[in-house]
Design a protein around this motif. Structure first.
Motif, PDB file in Angstrom:
ATOM      1  N   ASP A 129      11.168   1.267   9.478  1.00  0.00           N
ATOM      2  CA  ASP A 129      12.587   1.628   9.339  1.00  0.00           C
ATOM      3  C   ASP A 129      12.750   2.710   8.268  1.00  0.00           C
ATOM      4  O   ASP A 129      13.679   2.667   7.465  1.00  0.00           O
ATOM      5  N   ALA A 130      11.846   3.680   8.264  1.00  0.00           N
ATOM      6  CA  ALA A 130      11.826   4.677   7.186  1.00  0.00           C
ATOM      7  C   ALA A 130      11.779   6.085   7.752  1.00  0.00           C
ATOM      8  O   ALA A 130      11.535   6.303   8.939  1.00  0.00           O
ATOM      9  N   GLY A 131      11.981   7.038   6.863  1.00  0.00           N
ATOM     10  CA  GLY A 131      11.845   8.441   7.201  1.00  0.00           C
ATOM     11  C   GLY A 131      10.652   9.052   6.500  1.00  0.00           C
ATOM     12  O   GLY A 131       9.925   8.372   5.768  1.00  0.00           O
ATOM     13  N   VAL A 132      10.457  10.348   6.728  1.00  0.00           N
ATOM     14  CA  VAL A 132       9.441  11.077   5.978  1.00  0.00           C
ATOM     15  C   VAL A 132      10.007  11.331   4.583  1.00  0.00           C
ATOM     16  O   VAL A 132      11.102  11.877   4.436  1.00  0.00           O
ATOM     17  N   VAL A 133       9.279  10.928   3.561  1.00  0.00           N
ATOM     18  CA  VAL A 133       9.784  11.039   2.192  1.00  0.00           C
ATOM     19  C   VAL A 133       9.528  12.440   1.654  1.00  0.00           C
ATOM     20  O   VAL A 133       8.398  12.917   1.644  1.00  0.00           O
ATOM     21  N   TYR A 134      10.580  13.111   1.197  1.00  0.00           N
ATOM     22  CA  TYR A 134      10.421  14.442   0.609  1.00  0.00           C
ATOM     23  C   TYR A 134      11.360  14.657  -0.571  1.00  0.00           C
ATOM     24  O   TYR A 134      11.447  15.750  -1.123  1.00  0.00           O
ATOM     25  N   LEU A 135      12.067  13.590  -1.004  1.00  0.00           N
ATOM     26  CA  LEU A 135      12.986  13.695  -2.137  1.00  0.00           C
ATOM     27  C   LEU A 135      12.427  12.898  -3.315  1.00  0.00           C
ATOM     28  O   LEU A 135      12.633  11.686  -3.407  1.00  0.00           O
ATOM     29  N   PRO A 136      11.716  13.530  -4.233  1.00  0.00           N
ATOM     30  CA  PRO A 136      11.049  12.794  -5.303  1.00  0.00           C
ATOM     31  C   PRO A 136      11.992  12.111  -6.284  1.00  0.00           C
ATOM     32  O   PRO A 136      11.600  11.160  -6.965  1.00  0.00           O
ATOM     33  N   LYS A 137      13.246  12.580  -6.393  1.00  0.00           N
ATOM     34  CA  LYS A 137      14.180  11.966  -7.334  1.00  0.00           C
ATOM     35  C   LYS A 137      14.855  10.722  -6.770  1.00  0.00           C
ATOM     36  O   LYS A 137      15.539  10.004  -7.496  1.00  0.00           O
ATOM     37  N   SER A 138      14.675  10.481  -5.490  1.00  0.00           N
ATOM     38  CA  SER A 138      15.259   9.287  -4.887  1.00  0.00           C
ATOM     39  C   SER A 138      14.433   8.058  -5.275  1.00  0.00           C
ATOM     40  O   SER A 138      13.318   8.177  -5.778  1.00  0.00           O
ATOM     41  N   VAL A 139      15.001   6.886  -5.037  1.00  0.00           N
ATOM     42  CA  VAL A 139      14.287   5.625  -5.287  1.00  0.00           C
ATOM     43  C   VAL A 139      14.306   4.845  -3.978  1.00  0.00           C
ATOM     44  O   VAL A 139      15.041   3.869  -3.825  1.00  0.00           O
ATOM     45  N   PRO A 140      13.520   5.281  -2.993  1.00  0.00           N
ATOM     46  CA  PRO A 140      13.609   4.702  -1.653  1.00  0.00           C
ATOM     47  C   PRO A 140      13.006   3.311  -1.569  1.00  0.00           C
ATOM     48  O   PRO A 140      12.308   2.850  -2.474  1.00  0.00           O
ATOM     49  N   HIS A 141      13.282   2.662  -0.482  1.00  0.00           N
ATOM     50  CA  HIS A 141      12.664   1.371  -0.184  1.00  0.00           C
ATOM     51  C   HIS A 141      11.154   1.581  -0.066  1.00  0.00           C
ATOM     52  O   HIS A 141      10.696   2.539   0.573  1.00  0.00           O
ATOM     53  N   PRO A 142      10.338   0.702  -0.666  1.00  0.00           N
ATOM     54  CA  PRO A 142       8.879   0.889  -0.592  1.00  0.00           C
ATOM     55  C   PRO A 142       8.308   0.816   0.816  1.00  0.00           C
ATOM     56  O   PRO A 142       7.159   1.225   1.039  1.00  0.00           O
ATOM     57  N   ARG A 143       9.093   0.343   1.775  1.00  0.00           N
ATOM     58  CA  ARG A 143       8.604   0.297   3.156  1.00  0.00           C
ATOM     59  C   ARG A 143       8.277   1.691   3.683  1.00  0.00           C
ATOM     60  O   ARG A 143       7.504   1.836   4.634  1.00  0.00           O
ATOM     61  N   ALA A 144       8.871   2.731   3.074  1.00  0.00           N
ATOM     62  CA  ALA A 144       8.573   4.100   3.498  1.00  0.00           C
ATOM     63  C   ALA A 144       7.128   4.477   3.218  1.00  0.00           C
ATOM     64  O   ALA A 144       6.582   5.376   3.851  1.00  0.00           O
ATOM     65  N   TYR A 145       6.506   3.805   2.281  1.00  0.00           N
ATOM     66  CA  TYR A 145       5.126   4.109   1.902  1.00  0.00           C
ATOM     67  C   TYR A 145       4.128   3.037   2.326  1.00  0.00           C
ATOM     68  O   TYR A 145       2.981   3.354   2.635  1.00  0.00           O
ATOM     69  N   GLY A 146       4.524   1.767   2.310  1.00  0.00           N
ATOM     70  CA  GLY A 146       3.509   0.727   2.354  1.00  0.00           C
ATOM     71  C   GLY A 146       3.626  -0.353   3.402  1.00  0.00           C
ATOM     72  O   GLY A 146       2.988  -1.400   3.289  1.00  0.00           O
ATOM     73  N   THR A 147       4.394  -0.127   4.451  1.00  0.00           N
ATOM     74  CA  THR A 147       4.658  -1.198   5.424  1.00  0.00           C
ATOM     75  C   THR A 147       3.383  -1.793   6.015  1.00  0.00           C
ATOM     76  O   THR A 147       3.162  -3.007   5.967  1.00  0.00           O
ATOM     77  N   ASN A 148       2.542  -0.957   6.601  1.00  0.00           N
ATOM     78  CA  ASN A 148       1.345  -1.474   7.275  1.00  0.00           C
ATOM     79  C   ASN A 148       0.327  -2.010   6.280  1.00  0.00           C
ATOM     80  O   ASN A 148      -0.286  -3.062   6.498  1.00  0.00           O
ATOM     81  N   ALA A 149       0.146  -1.293   5.175  1.00  0.00           N
ATOM     82  CA  ALA A 149      -0.791  -1.762   4.155  1.00  0.00           C
ATOM     83  C   ALA A 149      -0.355  -3.110   3.593  1.00  0.00           C
ATOM     84  O   ALA A 149      -1.192  -3.969   3.293  1.00  0.00           O
ATOM     85  N   ARG A 150       0.943  -3.316   3.447  1.00  0.00           N
ATOM     86  CA  ARG A 150       1.445  -4.593   2.922  1.00  0.00           C
ATOM     87  C   ARG A 150       1.124  -5.740   3.874  1.00  0.00           C
ATOM     88  O   ARG A 150       0.736  -6.834   3.452  1.00  0.00           O
ATOM     89  N   VAL A 151       1.284  -5.500   5.160  1.00  0.00           N
ATOM     90  CA  VAL A 151       0.929  -6.531   6.138  1.00  0.00           C
ATOM     91  C   VAL A 151      -0.553  -6.870   6.026  1.00  0.00           C
ATOM     92  O   VAL A 151      -0.945  -8.044   5.975  1.00  0.00           O
ATOM     93  N   LEU A 152      -1.386  -5.840   5.965  1.00  0.00           N
ATOM     94  CA  LEU A 152      -2.834  -6.057   5.930  1.00  0.00           C
ATOM     95  C   LEU A 152      -3.289  -6.712   4.636  1.00  0.00           C
ATOM     96  O   LEU A 152      -4.233  -7.508   4.637  1.00  0.00           O
ATOM     97  N   ALA A 153      -2.624  -6.394   3.532  1.00  0.00           N
ATOM     98  CA  ALA A 153      -3.012  -6.966   2.242  1.00  0.00           C
ATOM     99  C   ALA A 153      -2.423  -8.348   2.033  1.00  0.00           C
ATOM    100  O   ALA A 153      -3.144  -9.327   1.806  1.00  0.00           O
ATOM    101  N   GLN A 154      -1.095  -8.440   2.111  1.00  0.00           N
ATOM    102  CA  GLN A 154      -0.435  -9.703   1.750  1.00  0.00           C
ATOM    103  C   GLN A 154      -0.458 -10.734   2.871  1.00  0.00           C
ATOM    104  O   GLN A 154      -0.742 -11.908   2.628  1.00  0.00           O
ATOM    105  N   TYR A 155      -0.169 -10.301   4.091  1.00  0.00           N
ATOM    106  CA  TYR A 155       0.025 -11.274   5.166  1.00  0.00           C
ATOM    107  C   TYR A 155      -1.243 -11.547   5.971  1.00  0.00           C
ATOM    108  O   TYR A 155      -1.305 -12.537   6.693  1.00  0.00           O
ATOM    109  N   VAL A 156      -2.255 -10.689   5.824  1.00  0.00           N
ATOM    110  CA  VAL A 156      -3.555 -10.946   6.455  1.00  0.00           C
ATOM    111  C   VAL A 156      -4.551 -11.456   5.418  1.00  0.00           C
ATOM    112  O   VAL A 156      -5.016 -12.590   5.484  1.00  0.00           O
ATOM    113  N   ARG A 157      -4.854 -10.631   4.431  1.00  0.00           N
ATOM    114  CA  ARG A 157      -5.936 -10.954   3.502  1.00  0.00           C
ATOM    115  C   ARG A 157      -5.568 -12.054   2.498  1.00  0.00           C
ATOM    116  O   ARG A 157      -6.368 -12.947   2.219  1.00  0.00           O
TER     117      ARG A 157
END
Length: 525
Positions: free
Chosen positions: A400-428
């Motif tokens: 549910d994210a876009g391509v991040v290109y605004l460094p001053k914003s404080v976006p939801h971390p899902r824009a960067y880590g959705t799949n990695a979070r599943v693999l780390a927290q919910y799998v491993r």
């Protein structure tokens, strides 16, 4: 001599020659089956062979020893209509293993049309493959502006004609955003009429439902009814339960999906693995306040008598939701005042010298909206529900994210880590789902749902969209406080046969393609 010449031709053409060979990987093919060891040969952007291939007949090889090799991840719920052209390298998606995205979600698609969008994707050259839905809100606003009423017969026909055109130009289906204007003003029958057009053009229906909190059961039933009335495949976007009073209800809401599938309806869901959502600030206002556009909204907010009614309705809802303030709502990006980024509504109220109670927070919301509004993060979900929904087998992973290109914003971390979070927290870490199951949810399941016939599996003949990562170290690094951090553990990302991430470094390759829906003859998505 003639016999010898034919033999030489036969010997030369039968030799396997690859552009790239991936060696000694633990292959998880996307089906959900167990892993196995092998090599993968890539030629002309396709998977040419899988087996014990060696390096004798390849231009380049990479070692995947100790790593997992999977299909590229398919993110079925993104919002990149404009951001992809700001940053076509799509770094945040590539570093999270995503090779394909579906945009045009929540009822909003490219304003200049589907055909123009897909042509622009190909002419720009993007690092990821991109498909798009046509947005119901976009269509409705073109025909009816922001009118708070039912369409008349000619308006309904015009909307149906625009949907027909969008499907003919390559849309994979239609999305609705029934919490946003003007979609929130649409009745079910209006959507059914449009969904029938999409179904006839082999598309799907994806919905940000009318409610994800106190009235979620009715919203799910409406979405299912659209599928039942039209026969269209249904995708429920970012499936969740918002609001503390609804926590613990995921068995009930998932039960509605299970019952629909048992009935024979093709209903699936997607999810991001976080307990916070993200959308605009305007959703805190009653929907009628937004009718007619910005000028009408601003008049209502600044007229004391009208605003008293708005405030009372918001106070009543907050009481129903058992909220004493809006501390759960945090500004991700406020174009009118970037100093607010990262602060909660209650923090801003306190900074302005007022007590952070619900009444004063409503005033803060009004002031921010009058300055142009803000993108928000809402901390409103429960971890146990997130895990329970994660276990449901017909559930895809989506940012549910876009391509991040605004460094001053404080976006939801899902824009960067959705799949990695599943693999780390919910799998491993928590063993909520298996690694093979997680990969299926990220690859073949979305490919099947969105009818991407050449993607989602590791097998000969499929597009060479491939991710290679270390299952022991893959991790999301993006947090709510410090979101601008790429995921780690993804060593290689290959898009249509081109190395796009190599040894954790972007190569600059932009081999992504526009993906067209099945209504386009000769285009295989």
């Amino acid at each position: 001599m003639k016999w010898l010449f034919l033999l030489l031709i036969s010997t030369t053409t039968s030799a396997q020659e690859f552009d790239l060979v991936i060696l000694n990987g633990k292959i998880i093919d996307g089906t959900g089956n167990s892993w196995y060891y092998g090599d993968i040969g890539i030629r002309d952007g396709k998977i040419a062979a899988i087996g014990q291939l060696g390096t004798a007949n390849t231009l380049k090889s990479i070692s995947a020893k100790g790593m997992v090799v999977t299909p590229g991840f398919i993110d079925v719920h993104a919002h990149i209509e404009s951001s992809i052209f700001q940053k076509p390298s799509a770094d945040n998606f590539i570093f999270d293993g995503v090779t394909t995205v579906v945009t045009g979600n929540c009822g909003s698609s490219f304003q200049s049309g589907i055909g123009e969008f897909l042509r622009k994707v190909d002419s720009t050259g993007t690092a990821i493959n991109i498909a798009t839905l046509v947005g119901h809100n976009t269509i409705r606003e073109e025909v009816m502006q922001r009118a708070q009423r039912d369409p008349n017969e000619s308006e309904q026909q015009l909307m149906e004609a625009l949907v027909t055109k969008a499907m003919a130009e390559g849309a994979t289906g239609m999305s609705t955003g029934l919490i946003y204007i003007p979609g929130t003003y649409a009745k079910t029958r209006e959507i059914i009429g449009l969904a029938r057009i999409v179904k006839a053009n082999q598309g799907i229906y994806a919905s940000h439902m009318r409610n994800e909190g106190n009235e979620i059961d009715a919203a799910i039933k409406e979405t299912i009814e659209i599928g039942r009335a039209t026969g269209i495949p249904v995708e429920i976007s970012h499936f969740k339960l918002s609001g503390q009073r609804n926590w613990g209800g995921s068995n009930r809401t998932l039960g509605l999906i299970m019952a629909a599938r048992k009935e024979g309806l093709d209903v699936t869901i997607d999810q991001y693995p976080y307990t916070a959502s993200s959308t605009n600030l305007h959703v805190l206002l009653p929907s009628w306040v937004l009718a007619g556009g910005t000028d009408s909204m601003n008049y209502r907010l600044t007229n004391s008598a009208v605003f008293n009614s708005i405030r009372q309705e918001m106070l009543t809802k907050a009481k129903t939701d058992k909220r004493k303030n809006y501390a759960y709502a945090v500004v991700a990006n406020c174009p009118g005042d970037s100093s607010l980024n990262g602060k909660s509504i209650s923090d801003i109220t306190k900074t302005n010298g007022r007590k952070p109670n619900i009444k004063n927070d409503i005033e803060t919301v009004k002031q921010i909206i009058l300055k142009g509004g803000a993108q928000m993060i809402y901390h409103s979900m429960n971890e146990e529900d997130v895990r329970n929904i994660m276990r449901y087998p017909f559930n895809m992973i989506a940012s549910d994210a876009g391509v991040v290109y605004l460094p001053k914003s404080v976006p939801h971390p899902r824009a960067y880590g959705t799949n990695a979070r599943v693999l780390a927290q919910y799998v491993r870490e928590t063993n909520t789902i298996s690694l093979e199951e997680a990969i299926r949810r990220m690859s073949s399941l979305p490919a099947q749902k969105f009818k991407f016939q050449s993607k989602g599996l590791l097998k000969p003949g499929m597009d060479a969209d491939i991710v290679i990562f270390d299952p022991l170290t893959v991790r999301d690094n993006s947090t709510f406080d410090l979101p601008h951090q790429f995921s780690s553990g993804f060593r290689y990302v290959i898009v249509n046969g081109e190395l796009t991430l190599e040894n954790n470094t972007l190569t600059g390759a932009r081999a992504g393609k526009a993906l067209y829906g099945l209504a386009i003859p000769g285009k295989i998505p």
